[in-house]
Design an enzyme around this catalytic site. Structure first.
Site, PDB file in Angstrom:
ATOM      1  CE  LYS A  83      14.101  -4.001 -20.125  1.00  0.00           C
ATOM      2  NZ  LYS A  83      15.360  -4.253 -20.914  1.00  0.00           N
TER       3      LYS A  83
ATOM      4  CB  THR B  60      19.324  -4.757 -26.330  1.00  0.00           C
ATOM      5  OG1 THR B  60      19.160  -4.059 -25.010  1.00  0.00           O
ATOM      6  CG2 THR B  60      18.374  -3.507 -27.337  1.00  0.00           C
TER       7      THR B  60
ATOM      8  CD  GLU C 272      19.291  -7.067 -20.058  1.00  0.00           C
ATOM      9  OE1 GLU C 272      19.075  -6.380 -20.984  1.00  0.00           O
ATOM     10  OE2 GLU C 272      18.568  -6.904 -18.786  1.00  0.00           O
TER      11      GLU C 272
END
Length: 225
Positions: free
Chosen positions: A140, A80, A51
């Site tokens: 998440k 993000t 990621e």
């Protein structure tokens, strides 16, 4: 209108691969070069999922470079991601999945339009349900360690057994097995795996060994050889 590449793996295939590995390294680094080396280091340790967060300078270029270099050897995602527009840029660069610290419905829709799995962030049961109802493949749970860690994850799983959870924040080698036992589909691991000081010093092997140890911990918790 969808602009998904014709050769892109399906959302289900990507998620199956992420779950099979069980570890999603959250790569944050001060330079693109360090981020690329971090990805190579975790791959050498047996983790083929990355990621690349948008806090990395020129993150879409890093994603594009890794996709071009590694091809099917790895699944490269964007992290993000805070807007639909950034998500589009990352997917055009080759991101196979998109992760966000929170839930933004337009971003989820934009990602799914392009045939890519979305993993928005949530913390409370209400947020987790909203994220799941948005169509998210995984949710998440962030920052999981700050609100009880694996015990909190287990509590969420009780009433929400169908939701695939990706705990992130405070996950490390010592508690990885506890998170898997509590029902995590995969583990988001950041600074506990990506040692930026070691990378800056040229000691990439530290990251590789941590990745290898995490792989072993996840397999042991799952009862795999």
């Amino acid at each position: 209108m969808s602009v998904a590449p014709t050769k892109r793996a399906s959302r289900a295939e990507i998620c199956r691969r992420i779950e099979a590995v069980g570890i999603v390294p959250v790569i944050r680094a001060a330079t693109a070069e360090l981020a690329l080396r971090a990805a190579e280091a975790v791959l050498a340790g047996g983790v083929s999922i990355f990621e690349i967060t948008m806090t990395v300078p020129d993150a879409p270029a890093v994603i594009r470079s890794l996709v071009a270099k590694l091809g099917d050897r790895a699944v490269v995602g964007a992290g993000t991601v805070l807007s639909a527009e950034v998500a589009r840029v990352c997917i055009e660069a080759g991101a196979a999945f998109v992760v966000s610290p929170g839930l933004d419905l337009p971003t989820v829709a934009a990602v799914h339009e392009r045939g890519v799995p979305m993993m928005p962030g949530a913390l409370t049961p209400t947020e987790v349900i909203a994220a799941w109802k948005s169509g998210a493949e995984m949710v998440k749970i962030f920052p999981c360690g700050a609100v009880g860690g694996s015990k909190y994850l287990r509590a969420l799983r009780g009433p929400l057994p169908e939701v695939k959870l990706l705990p992130t924040g405070g996950v490390n080698l010592e508690n990885a097995g506890e998170y898997i036992a509590a029902g995590a589909a995969a583990l988001g691991v950041g600074s506990e795996l990506i040692d930026v000081a070691a990378l800056a010093a040229g000691n990439d092997a530290v990251v590789t060994e941590r990745a290898r140890a995490l792989v072993a911990a996840v397999r042991a918790a799952r009862g795999q050889p």
